[in-house]
Write a protein that holds these residues in place. Sequence first.
Motif, PDB file in Angstrom:
ATOM      1  N   ASN A 120       0.832  -1.197   0.000  1.00 21.07           N
ATOM      2  CA  ASN A 120       0.000   0.000   0.000  1.00 21.07           C
ATOM      3  C   ASN A 120       0.865   1.245   0.000  1.00 21.07           C
ATOM      4  N   ILE A 121       0.304   2.318  -0.520  1.00 15.27           N
ATOM      5  CA  ILE A 121       0.952   3.617  -0.496  1.00 15.27           C
ATOM      6  C   ILE A 121       0.277   4.389   0.627  1.00 15.27           C
ATOM      7  N   THR A 122       1.067   4.911   1.548  1.00 13.44           N
ATOM      8  CA  THR A 122       0.471   5.483   2.745  1.00 13.44           C
ATOM      9  C   THR A 122       1.350   6.623   3.261  1.00 13.44           C
ATOM     10  N   PRO A 123       0.810   7.524   4.056  1.00 15.99           N
ATOM     11  CA  PRO A 123       1.632   8.592   4.640  1.00 15.99           C
ATOM     12  C   PRO A 123       2.659   8.015   5.610  1.00 15.99           C
ATOM     13  N   SER A 124       3.754   8.718   5.776  1.00 19.80           N
ATOM     14  CA  SER A 124       4.817   8.215   6.657  1.00 19.80           C
ATOM     15  C   SER A 124       4.363   8.095   8.101  1.00 19.80           C
ATOM     16  N   ALA A 125       3.295   8.806   8.483  1.00 22.10           N
ATOM     17  CA  ALA A 125       2.781   8.706   9.851  1.00 22.10           C
ATOM     18  C   ALA A 125       2.287   7.309  10.173  1.00 22.10           C
ATOM     19  N   ALA A 126       2.068   6.475   9.164  1.00 23.20           N
ATOM     20  CA  ALA A 126       1.630   5.104   9.413  1.00 23.20           C
ATOM     21  C   ALA A 126       2.645   4.366  10.279  1.00 23.20           C
ATOM     22  N   ARG A 127       3.899   4.760  10.204  1.00 20.05           N
ATOM     23  CA  ARG A 127       4.934   4.128  11.022  1.00 20.05           C
ATOM     24  C   ARG A 127       4.673   4.355  12.505  1.00 20.05           C
ATOM     25  N   ARG A 128       4.069   5.512  12.828  1.00 17.99           N
ATOM     26  CA  ARG A 128       3.796   5.839  14.229  1.00 17.99           C
ATOM     27  C   ARG A 128       2.386   5.438  14.652  1.00 17.99           C
ATOM     28  N   TYR A 129       1.433   5.552  13.721  1.00 18.23           N
ATOM     29  CA  TYR A 129       0.024   5.366  14.067  1.00 18.23           C
ATOM     30  C   TYR A 129      -0.506   3.968  13.753  1.00 18.23           C
ATOM     31  N   SER A 130       0.140   3.253  12.837  1.00 20.63           N
ATOM     32  CA  SER A 130      -0.346   1.914  12.469  1.00 20.63           C
ATOM     33  C   SER A 130       0.796   0.906  12.409  1.00 20.63           C
ATOM     34  N   PRO A 131       1.629   0.821  13.433  1.00 22.17           N
ATOM     35  CA  PRO A 131       2.742  -0.143  13.383  1.00 22.17           C
ATOM     36  C   PRO A 131       2.214  -1.579  13.421  1.00 22.17           C
ATOM     37  N   HIS A 132       2.934  -2.460  12.759  1.00 26.29           N
ATOM     38  CA  HIS A 132       2.549  -3.872  12.710  1.00 26.29           C
ATOM     39  C   HIS A 132       3.834  -4.692  12.556  1.00 26.29           C
ATOM     40  N   PRO A 133       3.986  -5.746  13.346  1.00 25.26           N
ATOM     41  CA  PRO A 133       5.223  -6.525  13.264  1.00 25.26           C
ATOM     42  C   PRO A 133       5.444  -7.186  11.906  1.00 25.26           C
ATOM     43  N   GLY A 134       4.380  -7.330  11.132  1.00 19.72           N
ATOM     44  CA  GLY A 134       4.525  -7.969   9.828  1.00 19.72           C
ATOM     45  C   GLY A 134       4.635  -7.004   8.672  1.00 19.72           C
ATOM     46  N   VAL A 135       4.725  -5.700   8.982  1.00 22.95           N
ATOM     47  CA  VAL A 135       4.761  -4.690   7.914  1.00 22.95           C
ATOM     48  C   VAL A 135       5.983  -3.794   8.074  1.00 22.95           C
ATOM     49  N   ARG A 136       6.618  -3.499   6.960  1.00 26.22           N
ATOM     50  CA  ARG A 136       7.719  -2.537   6.945  1.00 26.22           C
ATOM     51  C   ARG A 136       7.328  -1.382   6.030  1.00 26.22           C
ATOM     52  N   PHE A 137       7.573  -0.173   6.493  1.00 19.37           N
ATOM     53  CA  PHE A 137       7.242   1.019   5.713  1.00 19.37           C
ATOM     54  C   PHE A 137       8.527   1.586   5.119  1.00 19.37           C
ATOM     55  N   VAL A 138       8.590   1.582   3.784  1.00 21.55           N
ATOM     56  CA  VAL A 138       9.805   1.947   3.070  1.00 21.55           C
ATOM     57  C   VAL A 138       9.600   3.281   2.352  1.00 21.55           C
ATOM     58  N   PRO A 139      10.478   4.253   2.556  1.00 15.11           N
ATOM     59  CA  PRO A 139      10.332   5.553   1.894  1.00 15.11           C
ATOM     60  C   PRO A 139      10.338   5.426   0.373  1.00 15.11           C
ATOM     61  N   ILE A 140       9.502   6.248  -0.275  1.00 17.31           N
ATOM     62  CA  ILE A 140       9.450   6.299  -1.738  1.00 17.31           C
ATOM     63  C   ILE A 140      10.156   7.578  -2.173  1.00 17.31           C
ATOM     64  N   ASP A 141      11.231   7.440  -2.916  1.00 16.82           N
ATOM     65  CA  ASP A 141      12.072   8.593  -3.243  1.00 16.82           C
ATOM     66  C   ASP A 141      11.404   9.610  -4.157  1.00 16.82           C
ATOM     67  N   ASP A 142      10.620   9.128  -5.125  1.00 11.42           N
ATOM     68  CA  ASP A 142      10.183  10.024  -6.204  1.00 11.42           C
ATOM     69  C   ASP A 142       8.674  10.177  -6.254  1.00 11.42           C
ATOM     70  N   TYR A 143       8.017  10.204  -5.103  1.00 13.29           N
ATOM     71  CA  TYR A 143       6.568  10.395  -5.092  1.00 13.29           C
ATOM     72  C   TYR A 143       6.232  11.593  -4.218  1.00 13.29           C
ATOM     73  N   PRO A 144       5.271  12.411  -4.653  1.00 14.40           N
ATOM     74  CA  PRO A 144       4.941  13.613  -3.879  1.00 14.40           C
ATOM     75  C   PRO A 144       4.315  13.269  -2.532  1.00 14.40           C
ATOM     76  N   GLY A 145       4.396  14.213  -1.612  1.00 17.05           N
ATOM     77  CA  GLY A 145       3.823  14.017  -0.302  1.00 17.05           C
ATOM     78  C   GLY A 145       2.318  14.253  -0.292  1.00 17.05           C
ATOM     79  N   SER A 146       1.710  13.950   0.844  1.00 14.75           N
ATOM     80  CA  SER A 146       0.274  14.155   1.041  1.00 14.75           C
ATOM     81  C   SER A 146       0.077  15.261   2.069  1.00 14.75           C
ATOM     82  N   THR A 147      -0.824  16.192   1.764  1.00 11.94           N
ATOM     83  CA  THR A 147      -1.067  17.346   2.625  1.00 11.94           C
ATOM     84  C   THR A 147      -2.301  17.134   3.489  1.00 11.94           C
ATOM     85  N   VAL A 148      -2.177  17.423   4.754  1.00 11.63           N
ATOM     86  CA  VAL A 148      -3.330  17.441   5.653  1.00 11.63           C
ATOM     87  C   VAL A 148      -3.793  18.885   5.782  1.00 11.63           C
TER      88      VAL A 148
END
Length: 310
Positions: free
Chosen positions: A241-269
């Motif tokens: 899935n493509i998700t905001p980086s906050a998922a690392r803090r708000y939706s951690p899961h031992p079976g999931v790793r969140f990897v930065p995407i170098d060339d994709y724009p950010g999401s604005t709140v």
Amino acid sequence: MDLNLRRLRSFVTVAEELHFTRAAGKLFVAQQSLSKQISQLEAHLGTALLQRSSRKVELTPAGQAFLTTAREVLTRFDQGVAEARSIGRGEQATLRVGFIVGAALELTTHILNEFARRRPEARVELHEFAFADPSAGLASATTDVAFIRLPSSTQGLVTTPLFTEPCVAGVSTAHPLGSRERVCVQDLLDEPIAIGRTDDTVWHDFWTLANHRGSGSVHHLVETHSQSEEVEVVAAGMACNITPSAARRYSPHPGVRFVPIDDYPGSTVAVAHRSNQLTPLIASFVGAAESVRDRESGIVRMIQGSPKPS
């Protein structure tokens, strides 16, 4: 310049009816008096708002532009009057605040506290919405103001950006990409993508990388109903899935790793409200959000910083 509300109402009514007799009847005034009010308004503005002839009435370009402003002024005034009367009767003012998962992240509590400080007489109702409604209730008018995540469809909304955070790819720890420190969009285009069900095509296209696929479609799409369901789908290796980086803090899961995407724009709140509704209460909430955003610059920088590998 005395552009009183009576003249504004007269102009808006004539502009909507495009007929002085009908407008005068709707306003319960004499046609001659109505015509005089419009002339006085035009004299104050120094330009013609209406073109009159024996056969029809039309708005001038200046009149078309001024009509939008006049409607907004009258709407906001009427809403303010209604709110003041309600409070005067002892009724508690209520603000319905919508949000999707994460709301405004670490700024949320600060914003709610600042609003409570500014409007202690107001009661806040918080309503969470699933990904199916990225407007967080604004589209259906079930909320007054909302924390929304862009890009999404914002037709009819006014948005005030709070911060923009990077996007990451959520992958199973057993996935080959799970061992990578960083990925690029090209690495993800052939992967199944998990996405919450929604009719908002702007939202859908962003979180499925659609704009990077040209005429191609997603290799395989796994639609989900909630954030927790999406995380479980990723952990099971059924999709990325493509998700905001906050998922690392708000939706951690031992079976999931969140990897930065170098060339994709950010999401604005952003904090948003409907363009035809800006009550004093809503304006206070937006002002509180802006104040917190500017005051809590350290939190904003943390949210917007480059995500570290999980």
